[in-house]
Design a protein around this motif. Structure first.
Motif, short mmCIF file in Angstrom:
data_model
loop_
_atom_site.label_atom_id
_atom_site.label_comp_id
_atom_site.label_asym_id
_atom_site.label_seq_id
_atom_site.Cartn_x
_atom_site.Cartn_y
_atom_site.Cartn_z
N GLY A 114 2.36 -73.79 68.03
CA GLY A 114 2.45 -74.65 66.73
C GLY A 114 1.16 -75.08 66.29
O GLY A 114 1.37 -75.58 65.43
N GLN A 115 0.15 -75.19 67.07
CA GLN A 115 -0.94 -75.52 66.78
C GLN A 115 -1.81 -74.79 66.15
O GLN A 115 -1.54 -73.61 65.59
CB GLN A 115 -1.74 -76.01 68.06
CG GLN A 115 -1.25 -77.40 68.67
CD GLN A 115 -1.97 -77.78 69.91
OE1 GLN A 115 -2.69 -76.91 70.74
NE2 GLN A 115 -2.46 -79.32 69.91
N GLN A 116 -3.00 -75.36 65.37
CA GLN A 116 -3.94 -74.53 64.68
C GLN A 116 -5.18 -74.38 65.49
O GLN A 116 -5.69 -75.27 66.10
CB GLN A 116 -4.08 -75.20 63.18
CG GLN A 116 -5.11 -74.50 62.39
CD GLN A 116 -6.45 -75.09 62.64
OE1 GLN A 116 -6.74 -76.15 63.17
NE2 GLN A 116 -7.45 -74.20 62.01
N VAL A 117 -5.96 -73.19 65.48
CA VAL A 117 -7.24 -72.87 66.02
C VAL A 117 -8.31 -72.58 65.07
O VAL A 117 -8.01 -71.71 64.08
CB VAL A 117 -7.05 -72.12 67.27
CG1 VAL A 117 -6.78 -70.88 66.83
CG2 VAL A 117 -8.40 -72.19 68.01
N THR A 118 -9.40 -72.77 65.40
CA THR A 118 -10.59 -72.24 64.47
C THR A 118 -11.80 -71.66 65.54
O THR A 118 -12.15 -72.36 66.57
CB THR A 118 -11.24 -73.35 63.68
OG1 THR A 118 -10.19 -73.86 62.58
CG2 THR A 118 -12.56 -72.80 62.92
N ASP B 52 -0.39 -63.67 57.24
CA ASP B 52 -1.14 -64.61 56.66
C ASP B 52 -1.66 -65.90 57.59
O ASP B 52 -2.59 -66.72 57.10
CB ASP B 52 -0.46 -65.14 55.41
CG ASP B 52 -0.06 -63.94 54.36
OD1 ASP B 52 0.65 -64.18 53.61
OD2 ASP B 52 -0.98 -63.06 54.51
N ARG B 53 -0.96 -66.23 58.69
CA ARG B 53 -1.31 -67.24 59.72
C ARG B 53 -2.71 -66.93 60.18
O ARG B 53 -3.57 -67.91 60.76
CB ARG B 53 -0.45 -67.22 60.96
CG ARG B 53 1.06 -67.33 60.72
CD ARG B 53 1.64 -67.66 62.05
NE ARG B 53 1.70 -66.31 62.98
CZ ARG B 53 1.05 -66.33 64.00
NH1 ARG B 53 0.19 -67.18 64.39
NH2 ARG B 53 0.80 -65.29 64.70
N VAL C 73 -6.24 -69.54 62.74
CA VAL C 73 -4.98 -69.15 63.06
C VAL C 73 -3.95 -70.37 62.97
O VAL C 73 -4.16 -71.30 63.81
CB VAL C 73 -4.84 -68.62 64.38
CG1 VAL C 73 -3.55 -67.76 64.55
CG2 VAL C 73 -5.93 -67.41 64.60
N ASN C 74 -3.18 -70.43 62.20
CA ASN C 74 -2.29 -71.45 62.24
C ASN C 74 -0.72 -71.02 62.91
O ASN C 74 -0.62 -70.05 63.18
CB ASN C 74 -1.60 -71.67 60.54
CG ASN C 74 -2.95 -72.14 59.87
OD1 ASN C 74 -3.89 -73.08 60.40
ND2 ASN C 74 -3.09 -71.64 58.73
N ALA C 75 0.00 -72.06 63.18
CA ALA C 75 1.49 -72.06 64.00
C ALA C 75 1.28 -70.90 65.13
O ALA C 75 1.88 -69.91 64.78
CB ALA C 75 2.14 -71.76 62.74
N LEU C 76 0.50 -71.47 65.86
CA LEU C 76 0.22 -70.34 67.15
C LEU C 76 1.46 -70.18 67.64
O LEU C 76 2.31 -70.79 68.00
CB LEU C 76 -1.10 -71.21 68.08
CG LEU C 76 -2.21 -71.07 67.65
CD1 LEU C 76 -3.14 -72.20 68.52
CD2 LEU C 76 -2.92 -69.75 67.57
#
Lengths: 113, 112
Positions: A16-20, A62-63, A78-81
């Motif tokens: 649910g987390q996001q990563v860059t 699209d995540r 990446v969103n909503a891991l």
């Protein structure tokens, strides 16, 4: 002559987390491509950036999104891991007017718990 | 059918022998062909690129391309234990902005 660099080296996130993830291309290169490599598989093409635009995209939802900056560096978001996003993320750079040879950075190992 | 196919191995060869790695591809408009070496836990490292039919040699490595048979191979002469790695075959498609399509890789083990 600096090669392709990526940061961070390793990353642990929860669902649910996001990563860059970040990438700096090899000196003289203007095109950045991102790949995902799951364990035991070959790298899979995510997308490619050239002139700050997404030029081509693979079969990823699209995540997965990205960006290229004026200095040619790039980010992968990446969103909503999901657990299935755990993989080695590879950045590759090339020069659009040269051969189509791509050089890879060291990668970022993402683990999603 | 997968676009790029490789035997997963492991291919086991004795030190000093010739290792032969094979790759087939399905897209007839494939234009460029690459071999990458990947050590465990590391990123792919370019070994060879080949663009036209025939052989291309670089040190102990020889790449062979046969577009009619949609086949590309990599020969490693005088194999060394340090050659033990996974070898990835990759192709690009004409008009595909040099998007690399990879096989799953062949694991090579060179034993002393």
């Amino acid at each position: 002559d600096a090669g392709v660099t990526q940061s961070p080296t390793h990353l642990i996130k929860t669902r649910g987390q996001q990563v860059t993830l970040r990438c700096s291309p090899k000196s003289g290169h203007d095109t950045v491509s991102w790949y995902q490599q799951a364990l035991g598989q070959g790298p899979q093409f995510i997308f490619q950036y050239y002139e700050e635009e997404e030029r081509q995209r693979g079969n990823f939802p699209d995540r997965f999104s990205g960006h290229q900056f004026p200095n040619y560096s790039s980010e992968l978001n990446v969103n909503a891991l999901l657990l299935g996003d755990s993989a080695l993320y590879l950045c590759a750079s090339s020069w659009d007017r040269g051969t189509d040879t791509q050089y890879f950075g060291p990668g970022t190992r993402l683990t999603v718990l | 059918q997968k676009e790029v196919e490789q035997n997963s191995g492991p291919l086991s060869v004795p030190e000093g022998a010739i290792a032969s790695l094979n790759c087939t591809y399905s897209d007839r408009v494939s234009q460029s062909f690459f071999w990458y070496r990947q050590y465990s836990g590391k990123s792919p490292e370019l070994i060879m690129s080949i663009y036209s039919n025939g052989d291309k040699e670089d040190g102990r490595f020889t790449a062979q391309l046969n577009k009619a048979s949609q086949y590309v191979s990599l020969l490693i002469r005088d194999s060394q234990p340090s050659d033990s790695a996974t070898y990835l075959c990759a192709v690009t498609i004409s008009g595909g902005y040099n998007k690399l399509i990879f096989g799953a890789g062949t694991r090579l083990a060179v034993h002393p």
